[in-house]
Design an enzyme around this catalytic site. Structure first.
Site, PDB file in Angstrom:
ATOM      1  N   SER A 163      18.089  18.369 -74.416  1.00 56.64           N
ATOM      2  CA  SER A 163      18.562  19.294 -75.451  1.00 56.64           C
ATOM      3  C   SER A 163      17.559  20.436 -75.556  1.00 56.64           C
ATOM      4  O   SER A 163      16.346  20.217 -75.419  1.00 56.64           O
ATOM      5  CB  SER A 163      18.639  18.565 -76.797  1.00 56.64           C
ATOM      6  OG  SER A 163      18.735  19.509 -77.853  1.00 56.64           O
ATOM      7  N   GLY A 195      21.014  19.458 -68.130  1.00 53.10           N
ATOM      8  CA  GLY A 195      22.333  19.138 -68.703  1.00 53.10           C
ATOM      9  C   GLY A 195      23.284  20.310 -68.526  1.00 53.10           C
ATOM     10  O   GLY A 195      24.410  20.154 -68.031  1.00 53.10           O
ATOM     11  N   HIS A 196      22.831  21.510 -68.902  1.00 48.44           N
ATOM     12  CA  HIS A 196      23.659  22.705 -68.728  1.00 48.44           C
ATOM     13  C   HIS A 196      24.008  22.900 -67.249  1.00 48.44           C
ATOM     14  O   HIS A 196      25.132  23.227 -66.893  1.00 48.44           O
ATOM     15  CB  HIS A 196      22.908  23.952 -69.201  1.00 48.44           C
ATOM     16  CG  HIS A 196      22.583  23.976 -70.664  1.00 48.44           C
ATOM     17  ND1 HIS A 196      21.285  23.948 -71.133  1.00 48.44           N
ATOM     18  CD2 HIS A 196      23.372  24.039 -71.763  1.00 48.44           C
ATOM     19  CE1 HIS A 196      21.297  23.999 -72.451  1.00 48.44           C
ATOM     20  NE2 HIS A 196      22.545  24.051 -72.870  1.00 48.44           N
TER      21      HIS A 196
HETATM   22  P1  AMP Z   1      24.283  24.199 -76.062  1.00 49.56           P
HETATM   23  O1  AMP Z   1      23.578  25.246 -75.260  1.00 49.56           O
HETATM   24  O2  AMP Z   1      23.377  23.172 -76.667  1.00 49.56           O
HETATM   25  O3  AMP Z   1      25.276  24.789 -77.034  1.00 49.56           O
HETATM   26  O4  AMP Z   1      25.163  23.370 -75.028  1.00 49.56           O
HETATM   27  C1  AMP Z   1      26.058  24.009 -74.142  1.00 49.56           C
HETATM   28  C2  AMP Z   1      26.864  22.961 -73.422  1.00 49.56           C
HETATM   29  O5  AMP Z   1      25.979  22.086 -72.721  1.00 49.56           O
HETATM   30  C3  AMP Z   1      27.680  22.060 -74.369  1.00 49.56           C
HETATM   31  O6  AMP Z   1      28.936  21.788 -73.790  1.00 49.56           O
HETATM   32  C4  AMP Z   1      26.834  20.830 -74.465  1.00 49.56           C
HETATM   33  O7  AMP Z   1      27.568  19.665 -74.780  1.00 49.56           O
HETATM   34  C5  AMP Z   1      26.266  20.741 -73.062  1.00 49.56           C
HETATM   35  N1  AMP Z   1      25.046  19.926 -73.030  1.00 49.56           N
HETATM   36  C6  AMP Z   1      23.962  20.038 -73.844  1.00 49.56           C
HETATM   37  N2  AMP Z   1      23.056  19.086 -73.547  1.00 49.56           N
HETATM   38  C7  AMP Z   1      23.584  18.353 -72.528  1.00 49.56           C
HETATM   39  C8  AMP Z   1      23.129  17.215 -71.780  1.00 49.56           C
HETATM   40  N3  AMP Z   1      21.957  16.635 -72.019  1.00 49.56           N
HETATM   41  N4  AMP Z   1      23.941  16.740 -70.811  1.00 49.56           N
HETATM   42  C9  AMP Z   1      25.138  17.306 -70.553  1.00 49.56           C
HETATM   43  N5  AMP Z   1      25.626  18.380 -71.228  1.00 49.56           N
HETATM   44  C10 AMP Z   1      24.852  18.890 -72.198  1.00 49.56           C
END
Ligand code: AMP
Length: 282
Positions: free
Chosen positions: A188, A36-37
């Site tokens: 996630s 995702g990232h």
């Molecule tokens: P985090 O590290 O969880 O704070 O996420 C960092 C960025 O990655 C944020 O903009 C999230 O929305 C995005 N993000 C997290 N999980 C996903 C996913 N499964 N698909 C797309 N973007 C994601």
């Protein structure tokens, strides 16, 4: 790939690129990276092109965690993250310390007073104050033309877009689609906490989204009715405990009374102490 740990060095680099008209695309994260990232990194690259700079940041921001939450246990693997960023074509990885971001005596916070009050904001009352503060700081340090966020955190993207508009940040927010595992579970960093049984049952989030989409396909349904149907579906999984399910207008985030196609669903579900979120357009 350059690794930068000080605010001053990052800001200096960003100013140099700005002076040369080199666009900066920015992807803020808390690390423990997954596909995702990396999809956001790819999107940032597409947006700034090969002559632009893609900056990613890894920072587990303490102010967005409540004292009862998982800050100290939040998964971290910087060595692996560095490799993933390098392979994904990140130009600069910004990895500041707590001391850099919140030096002794730090006392300024940003609060959004409308969109941030429901859903995640209701369940985690100090969460968005922390998110907005750190994102605003990162924007001022990285000076991006464009910043990419994930649809996975739908409300977060909306609240950040509102901050950018209200406070006149000179940059564009792009929201990229949620990347999922093959069984539908949204990727996630927190999925790592799930036991095998919880992991299996965690598909109930994406199943709930599909259930709601199907329910409103032909005609609108009352939100109260649909909420109780989704709650029932989730209660059938013995490891799952529903935190909230919400139906709302994707632009205003105003709750819908009658849920129709085009409305947004968002939900949060606990598996033990692990809290997972997901959302979709119906
Ligand atoms: P985090 O590290 O969880 O704070 O996420 C960092 C960025 O990655 C944020 O903009 C999230 O929305 C995005 N993000 C997290 N999980 C996903 C996913 N499964 N698909 C797309 N973007 C994601």
């Amino acid at each position: 790939m350059r690794i930068v740990t000080s605010v001053a060095a990052m800001q200096r680099l960003a100013k140099e690129f700005k002076a040369k008209n080199v666009p900066i695309g920015f992807v803020p994260t808390m690390g423990y990276l997954h596909e995702g990232h990396l999809s956001l990194v790819k999107r940032a690259r597409d947006l700034v092109g090969n002559t632009g700079q893609v900056v990613a940041s890894i920072y587990v921001n303490p102010t967005q965690f409540a004292p009862t939450e998982d800050l100290s246990k939040y998964p971290r693997d910087l060595a692996r993250d560095k490799k993933l960023c390098r392979d994904a074509g990140v130009d600069i990885l910004f990895v500041p310390s707590d001391k850099e971001m919140y030096p002794a005596g730090y006392s300024t916070y940003i609060v959004e007073e409308s969109l941030s009050k429901t859903m995640e904001g209701a369940s985690r009352p100090t969460h968005f104050r922390g998110v907005m503060t750190i994102v605003a700081k990162l924007f001022n340090i990285v000076l991006p033309e464009v910043a990419v966020f994930g649809q996975k955190d739908f409300q977060q993207a909306a609240v950040i877009q509102k901050m950018v508009t209200d406070l006149n940040f000179p940059l564009r927010i792009v929201v990229a689609p949620t990347v999922r595992e093959s069984d539908g579970l949204a990727m996630s960093s927190r999925n790592k906490y799930l036991s095998p049984a919880q992991r299996e049952q965690a598909t109930i989030l994406s199943q709930s989204l599909r259930y709601a989409r199907k329910a409103v396909l032909k005609h609108p349904v009352s939100a109260a009715q649909l909420k109780s149907e989704v709650a029932k579906l989730i209660s059938e999984k013995n490891e799952a405990r529903l935190d909230y399910v919400a139906f709302f207008d994707p632009k205003t985030l105003k709750p819908a009374e009658q849920v129709k196609r085009g409305d947004q669903i968002a939900l949060a579900v606990f598996f033990g102490k692990t809290r997972l979120i997901d959302n979709a357009k119906l």
